[in-house]
Design a protein around this motif. Structure first.
Motif, PDB file in Angstrom:
ATOM      1  N   GLN B  15       0.853  -1.171   0.000  1.00  0.00           N
ATOM      2  CA  GLN B  15       0.000   0.000   0.000  1.00  0.00           C
ATOM      3  C   GLN B  15       0.900   1.235   0.000  1.00  0.00           C
ATOM      4  O   GLN B  15       2.106   1.122   0.212  1.00  0.00           O
ATOM      5  N   PHE B  16       0.301   2.391  -0.197  1.00  0.00           N
ATOM      6  CA  PHE B  16       1.095   3.628  -0.230  1.00  0.00           C
ATOM      7  C   PHE B  16       1.839   3.826   1.094  1.00  0.00           C
ATOM      8  O   PHE B  16       2.989   4.278   1.114  1.00  0.00           O
ATOM      9  N   SER B  17       1.175   3.433   2.184  1.00  0.00           N
ATOM     10  CA  SER B  17       1.796   3.591   3.508  1.00  0.00           C
ATOM     11  C   SER B  17       3.077   2.760   3.636  1.00  0.00           C
ATOM     12  O   SER B  17       3.986   3.125   4.379  1.00  0.00           O
ATOM     13  N   ASP B  18       3.152   1.629   2.916  1.00  0.00           N
ATOM     14  CA  ASP B  18       4.372   0.807   2.965  1.00  0.00           C
ATOM     15  C   ASP B  18       5.539   1.533   2.314  1.00  0.00           C
ATOM     16  O   ASP B  18       6.670   1.457   2.791  1.00  0.00           O
ATOM     17  N   TYR B  19       5.255   2.217   1.219  1.00  0.00           N
ATOM     18  CA  TYR B  19       6.314   2.988   0.555  1.00  0.00           C
ATOM     19  C   TYR B  19       6.716   4.177   1.421  1.00  0.00           C
ATOM     20  O   TYR B  19       7.897   4.528   1.506  1.00  0.00           O
ATOM     21  N   PHE B  20       5.715   4.779   2.074  1.00  0.00           N
ATOM     22  CA  PHE B  20       5.998   5.918   2.949  1.00  0.00           C
ATOM     23  C   PHE B  20       6.860   5.476   4.135  1.00  0.00           C
ATOM     24  O   PHE B  20       7.762   6.202   4.573  1.00  0.00           O
ATOM     25  N   ALA B  21       6.589   4.245   4.623  1.00  0.00           N
ATOM     26  CA  ALA B  21       7.363   3.724   5.767  1.00  0.00           C
ATOM     27  C   ALA B  21       8.844   3.562   5.432  1.00  0.00           C
ATOM     28  O   ALA B  21       9.697   3.570   6.324  1.00  0.00           O
ATOM     29  N   LEU B  22       9.160   3.418   4.135  1.00  0.00           N
ATOM     30  CA  LEU B  22      10.567   3.316   3.713  1.00  0.00           C
ATOM     31  C   LEU B  22      11.343   4.583   4.067  1.00  0.00           C
ATOM     32  O   LEU B  22      12.563   4.561   4.187  1.00  0.00           O
ATOM     33  N   LEU B  23      10.610   5.692   4.185  1.00  0.00           N
ATOM     34  CA  LEU B  23      11.262   6.982   4.425  1.00  0.00           C
ATOM     35  C   LEU B  23      11.525   7.248   5.912  1.00  0.00           C
ATOM     36  O   LEU B  23      11.957   8.338   6.282  1.00  0.00           O
ATOM     37  N   LYS B  24      11.273   6.248   6.754  1.00  0.00           N
ATOM     38  CA  LYS B  24      11.493   6.359   8.206  1.00  0.00           C
ATOM     39  C   LYS B  24      10.849   7.628   8.770  1.00  0.00           C
ATOM     40  O   LYS B  24      11.551   8.560   9.210  1.00  0.00           O
ATOM     41  N   PRO B  25       9.502   7.681   8.759  1.00  0.00           N
ATOM     42  CA  PRO B  25       8.815   8.918   9.167  1.00  0.00           C
ATOM     43  C   PRO B  25       9.173   9.401  10.566  1.00  0.00           C
ATOM     44  O   PRO B  25       9.199  10.606  10.807  1.00  0.00           O
ATOM     45  N   ARG B  26       9.462   8.481  11.490  1.00  0.00           N
ATOM     46  CA  ARG B  26       9.767   8.931  12.858  1.00  0.00           C
ATOM     47  C   ARG B  26      11.108   9.657  12.923  1.00  0.00           C
ATOM     48  O   ARG B  26      11.274  10.624  13.652  1.00  0.00           O
ATOM     49  N   VAL B  27      12.077   9.140  12.138  1.00  0.00           N
ATOM     50  CA  VAL B  27      13.376   9.825  12.080  1.00  0.00           C
ATOM     51  C   VAL B  27      13.187  11.178  11.385  1.00  0.00           C
ATOM     52  O   VAL B  27      13.825  12.173  11.722  1.00  0.00           O
ATOM     53  N   MET B  28      12.259  11.194  10.425  1.00  0.00           N
ATOM     54  CA  MET B  28      12.010  12.405   9.655  1.00  0.00           C
ATOM     55  C   MET B  28      11.533  13.556  10.544  1.00  0.00           C
ATOM     56  O   MET B  28      11.839  14.717  10.267  1.00  0.00           O
ATOM     57  N   THR B  29      10.812  13.235  11.618  1.00  0.00           N
ATOM     58  CA  THR B  29      10.335  14.307  12.507  1.00  0.00           C
ATOM     59  C   THR B  29      11.523  15.061  13.109  1.00  0.00           C
ATOM     60  O   THR B  29      11.496  16.279  13.227  1.00  0.00           O
ATOM     61  N   LEU B  30      12.564  14.317  13.476  1.00  0.00           N
ATOM     62  CA  LEU B  30      13.776  14.944  14.020  1.00  0.00           C
ATOM     63  C   LEU B  30      14.455  15.805  12.952  1.00  0.00           C
ATOM     64  O   LEU B  30      14.875  16.940  13.213  1.00  0.00           O
TER      65      LEU B  30
END
Lengths: 57, 314
Positions: B15-30
């Motif tokens: 799903q789109f969320s799986d591709y988004f998860a590749l971008l490490k969203p939690r690290v992205m917040t930092l």
């Protein structure tokens, strides 16, 4: 076959299609917005079309 | 393909969320937050929309390096409990897709940051992606217990990129913000390595806990925390900070040092008895520590806009 016929793949790939669609719309918005800001702020100047002097364009 | 295997393939379709998860969203917040602070703390103004785009492209660049990291590390991610559910080891996204997304977004983010702001910022972003994906992930991570120390530089670059996006250059203030994250990374990750007990051992990643043992890791956490506290407090009297920063730094570093001393004084038997409570608390505090320091820089910049600087208080 009707164009409005709902195939199983439409449901299965809805999330991906919607995500890609929104991403592309966002990209268009960003490019348009950046262009607008840069042009209106004076970062970019359109060359004068009727100038004949080299280096005055 | 049988009906059953076809159905399974459909169910596992990414799903789109799986591709988004590749971008490490939690690290992205930092990345987003520290880049935002670097950009706002920099002298000179920036159009809000360009600033928004700059932060977005820095975040995308950070995410792209995350995707490249997941592509390369898929084998060890599958072994570690903390990372086994990531898109590649769980089979939702293929390694080739992650590589393609990582490369495409890397190029996109660097070019667009250059076009939106300047090529110094774009160059720093390109170097950050290269540093994280190649120097840290491919070279250091599996080769040396200093992986976290040197690799921490990759996570420390965003405020420098934000600063460069606003000013077109690098200065002592942006280097200090870099140094703060750089010195914070080792104690943060070593605390995690202490309580994620067997993960790194199982994966064969030479973390300090594996190569030098847990008592040495506890000692290292204390040493780095002392150095970090000295740096963080010294930053309080520089142009990048102000009274809010100094007050926050005094409290946060006292708490952080207290936690590091508590970790140093414990042994494995004590830690196992309370399920690594002190180490877990220290790890959580480390997250607050970094966000609060950068939040304080932001608060001081806001006060400075109203003329409230050190000169007024002294």
């Amino acid at each position: 076959m009707s164009l409005t016929h709902k195939h199983e793949i439409h449901t299965r790939r809805f999330s991906r299609n919607m995500g890609v669609g929104l991403t592309l719309v966002a990209l268009i918005g960003i490019v348009f917005g950046l262009t607008f800001v840069k042009v209106t702020r004076g970062d970019f100047e359109v060359p004068r079309a009727n100038s004949t002097i080299v280096g005055d364009q | 393909m049988t009906d059953v295997s076809l159905q399974t393939a459909y169910q596992d379709e990414p799903q789109f969320s799986d591709y988004f998860a590749l971008l490490k969203p939690r690290v992205m917040t930092l990345v987003v937050f520290t880049a935002f602070v670097g950009l706002l703390a920099a002298p000179g103004g920036m159009h809000p929309f360009v600033a928004f785009c700059a932060i977005l492209f820095i975040a995308i660049g950070g995410g792209a390096s995350g995707a490249l990291n997941m592509w390369w590390d898929a084998d060890i991610d599958a072994v570690m409990r903390r990372t086994a559910k990531r898109p590649i080891p769980s089979g939702r996204v293929s390694g080739d897709e992650a590589l393609a997304i990582g490369l495409a977004l890397s190029a996109f983010s660097v070019v667009f940051l250059g076009l939106a702001t300047n090529w110094v910022a774009a160059g720093l972003l390109a170097f950050t992606i290269f540093f994280y994906a190649v120097i840290y992930t491919m070279w250091l991570k599996r080769a040396t217990p200093q992986n976290i120390v040197i690799g921490g530089a990759a996570g420390a670059f965003p405020p420098m990129i934000g600063w460069a996006a606003a000013t077109g250059g690098v200065s002592i203030e942006s280097v200090l913000m870099f140094a703060l994250i750089f010195m914070w990374t080792p104690p943060h990750f070593w605390a995690l390595a202490l309580f994620m007990r067997s993960d790194y051992d199982d994966a064969g990643v030479p973390m300090l806990t594996v190569t030098h043992g847990r008592p040495a890791t506890r000692r290292h956490i204390l040493i780095y925390t002392v150095l970090l506290a000295a740096l963080a407090l010294a930053m309080g009297v520089t142009a990048v900070a102000g009274p809010v920063y100094l007050a926050s730094a005094l409290i946060l570093n006292a708490l952080f040092l207290k936690g590091a001393v508590a970790i140093w004084r414990r042994d494995e038997a004590m830690a196992e008895a309370d399920n690594y409570l002190v180490e877990r608390k220290f790890f959580k505090l480390s997250l607050l520590y970094l966000f609060a320091h950068f939040g304080a820089i932001l608060a001081d910049q806001a006060l400075a806009r109203f003329g409230l600087t050190w000169e007024v208080f002294l």
